[in-house]
Design a protein around this motif. Structure first.
Motif, PDB file in Angstrom:
ATOM      1  N   UNK A   1       0.842  -1.197   0.000  1.00 30.63           N
ATOM      2  CA  UNK A   1       0.000   0.000   0.000  1.00 30.63           C
ATOM      3  C   UNK A   1       0.881   1.253   0.000  1.00 30.63           C
ATOM      4  N   UNK A   2       1.931   1.232   0.809  1.00 30.23           N
ATOM      5  CA  UNK A   2       2.826   2.387   0.893  1.00 30.23           C
ATOM      6  C   UNK A   2       3.575   2.596  -0.418  1.00 30.23           C
ATOM      7  N   UNK A   3       3.962   1.492  -1.061  1.00 28.34           N
ATOM      8  CA  UNK A   3       4.738   1.613  -2.303  1.00 28.34           C
ATOM      9  C   UNK A   3       3.853   1.972  -3.505  1.00 28.34           C
ATOM     10  N   UNK A   4       2.644   1.394  -3.547  1.00 25.78           N
ATOM     11  CA  UNK A   4       1.787   1.615  -4.718  1.00 25.78           C
ATOM     12  C   UNK A   4       0.905   2.841  -4.566  1.00 25.78           C
ATOM     13  N   UNK A   5       0.735   3.293  -3.315  1.00 25.99           N
ATOM     14  CA  UNK A   5      -0.166   4.396  -2.986  1.00 25.99           C
ATOM     15  C   UNK A   5      -1.612   4.047  -3.330  1.00 25.99           C
ATOM     16  N   UNK A   6      -1.902   2.762  -3.367  1.00 24.79           N
ATOM     17  CA  UNK A   6      -3.268   2.284  -3.596  1.00 24.79           C
ATOM     18  C   UNK A   6      -3.635   1.291  -2.514  1.00 24.79           C
ATOM     19  N   UNK A   7      -4.940   1.177  -2.287  1.00 24.44           N
ATOM     20  CA  UNK A   7      -5.451   0.143  -1.390  1.00 24.44           C
ATOM     21  C   UNK A   7      -5.021  -1.226  -1.918  1.00 24.44           C
ATOM     22  N   UNK A   8      -4.556  -2.090  -1.065  1.00 25.13           N
ATOM     23  CA  UNK A   8      -4.146  -3.433  -1.521  1.00 25.13           C
ATOM     24  C   UNK A   8      -5.315  -4.409  -1.318  1.00 25.13           C
ATOM     25  N   UNK A   9      -5.570  -5.197  -2.331  1.00 26.63           N
ATOM     26  CA  UNK A   9      -6.686  -6.146  -2.245  1.00 26.63           C
ATOM     27  C   UNK A   9      -6.143  -7.482  -1.761  1.00 26.63           C
ATOM     28  N   UNK A  10      -6.802  -8.020  -0.746  1.00 25.06           N
ATOM     29  CA  UNK A  10      -6.356  -9.318  -0.227  1.00 25.06           C
ATOM     30  C   UNK A  10      -7.496 -10.335  -0.351  1.00 25.06           C
ATOM     31  N   UNK A  11      -8.141 -10.629   0.739  1.00 24.46           N
ATOM     32  CA  UNK A  11      -9.188 -11.651   0.699  1.00 24.46           C
ATOM     33  C   UNK A  11     -10.492 -11.056   0.181  1.00 24.46           C
ATOM     34  N   UNK A  12     -11.090 -11.713  -0.825  1.00 23.90           N
ATOM     35  CA  UNK A  12     -12.303 -11.129  -1.409  1.00 23.90           C
ATOM     36  C   UNK A  12     -13.485 -11.122  -0.441  1.00 23.90           C
TER      37      UNK A  12
END
Ligand code: PMT
Length: 400
Positions: free
Chosen positions: A52-63
């Protein structure tokens, strides 16, 4: 260099997950928008917060943990992706993809995606050499997935062999190659003919052949991607017009000749991948021909040979023909290259499995006017298109 590109990075659970952090950072430096999907086991190696810190986007994990995302996310990420990368790709995710299993956010997203998919494999050497894993990898390759093989060396588990995920820079290079294809045909105009022709006998019947247009459409698509202005003169097919290509529909061989001649002056290159009918009915019946006698004789007259006509007036244009043969492939193709004054002929044995009409693959020999033969093994028509265009591009280069 990756501005406005949406890259979905799938991280599956292997020690090489840490290298995906560097990959994210490299892609961000090239101005890509990176959306990371992590499998459950990936987040045991690296935390979602890192991505999240590197991409500056919310990270998607478990659906199922984030219903506010998953309802749309696996479809929306799949739709918005210009490319999907799975790095590292473990034996588990490869097995799922090869067998159509979609049971988490990553596998579901990949299943719904239409964009190119790059798989950077990483696992223990014995797992990598396992016949099932190899079979799955080969199967994915045959479907057009782009597989980046692992490097050899000392693995995290202590074993030595093939299994280490490649350096993130290698993956970035691959992504750049796919998303920024070469534009070596910019400023050049191509005529590509494709598909069958149909020669009408009456309002309901016609003579035709098995060409589907796949070969010609693949060439038109790749030529346009490489920057050429492309006129695609096409017989009836069920294919969609490739992006950036101007398609001109025809029915008969005579119509094809007229349209080719209409654009001929503008063209630098003509590629005749169509299968025009060599004969047409002498007479066209305005009314449906009635069933009467036991035998019906249909008289046919020779159609113009478009390639022969072009060969007479080609000047310094590059003329490429195809030869659809069922026997004596090279001998027959060589006769055609001379008779039609071609620069290259792409000879395919249309009886061979995986070659010729209707298939997604072809097996060809590319023969030049001097008689040099390039034996091309079975490959997708879309990849063969690039090989044919590489030869043309080199020849165009020699002339400038
Ligand atoms: O369309 P697909 O289902 O993908 O199948 C691909 C293909 C088999 C049609 C393609 O790979 C192919 O071989 N195309 C050429 C078919 C053909 O007509 O071959 P030929 O050997 O009969 O003709 C030799 C060359 O003369 C060809 O370039 C052909 O386009 C051209 N020709 C033929 C007859 C004619 N009246 N005018 C022509 O210009």
């Amino acid at each position: 260099m990756l501005k406005n590109k949406n890259i979905v990075l799938g991280v599956s659970g292997g020690i090489a997950a840490y290298k995906a952090c560097e990959l994210t950072s490299r892609l961000k430096k090239l101005n890509a928008n990176v959306e990371v999907i992590m499998t459950k086991s990936a987040s045991e190696f690296v935390t979602p917060l890192t991505f999240q810190s590197l991409s500056l986007n919310q990270v998607v994990t478990d659906m199922f943990e984030a219903p506010k995302y998953w309802e749309i996310e696996h479809i929306s990420l799949a739709q918005k992706a210009d490319i999907l990368i799975i790095a590292p790709a473990t034996a588990n995710i490869i097995g799922k993809l090869a067998n159509g299993i979609a049971d988490d956010m990553l596998s579901t997203t990949v299943m719904a995606a239409k964009a190119p998919i790059v798989i950077a494999t990483a696992m223990n050497v014995n797992m990598y050499e396992n016949v099932i894993v190899q079979k799955n990898i080969e199967y994915l390759k045959s479907l057009g997935y782009i597989i980046i093989e692992p490097d050899e060396g000392r693995l995290a588990c202590g074993d030595i062999g093939k299994g280490r995920m490649v350096d993130p820079a290698v993956i970035v290079e691959k992504v750049l190659e796919i998303l920024n294809p070469k534009k070596d045909l910019e400023g050049k105009t191509f005529i590509v003919t494709a598909g069958p022709t149909v020669e009408a006998l009456d309002p309901v019947r016609f003579i035709t052949n098995h060409s589907t247009g796949k070969m010609g459409y693949a060439i038109a698509e790749k030529a346009a991607k490489r920057g050429a202005k492309v006129y695609l003169i096409s017989g009836p097919t069920s294919l969609n017009t490739p992006l950036g290509v101007e398609r001109i529909n025809i029915n008969s061989t005579s119509e094809m000749l007229n349209k080719v001649l209409k654009y001929f002056d503008q063209a630098d290159v003509v590629i005749k991948s169509a299968a025009p009918s060599d004969y047409a009915p002498v007479e066209y019946s305005e009314q449906k021909i009635k069933k009467k006698d036991e035998e019906l004789v249909i008289r046919l007259k020779k159609n113009p040979d478009i390639a022969v006509e072009l060969g007479k007036i080609k000047g310094n244009k590059i003329l490429v023909g195809f030869a659809a043969e069922t026997n004596d492939l090279v001998e027959n193709a060589v006769i055609k290259i001379k008779k039609k004054n071609l620069d290259y002929i792409v000879a395919n044995d249309v009886k061979a499995e995986g070659a010729g009409f209707g298939t997604d693959t072809n097996i060809v020999k590319i023969i030049d006017a001097a008689g040099n033969i390039d034996d091309i093994p079975i490959m997708k028509k879309i990849d063969l298109a690039d090989i044919i265009l590489d030869k043309i591009s080199n020849k165009l280069g020699e002339r400038t």
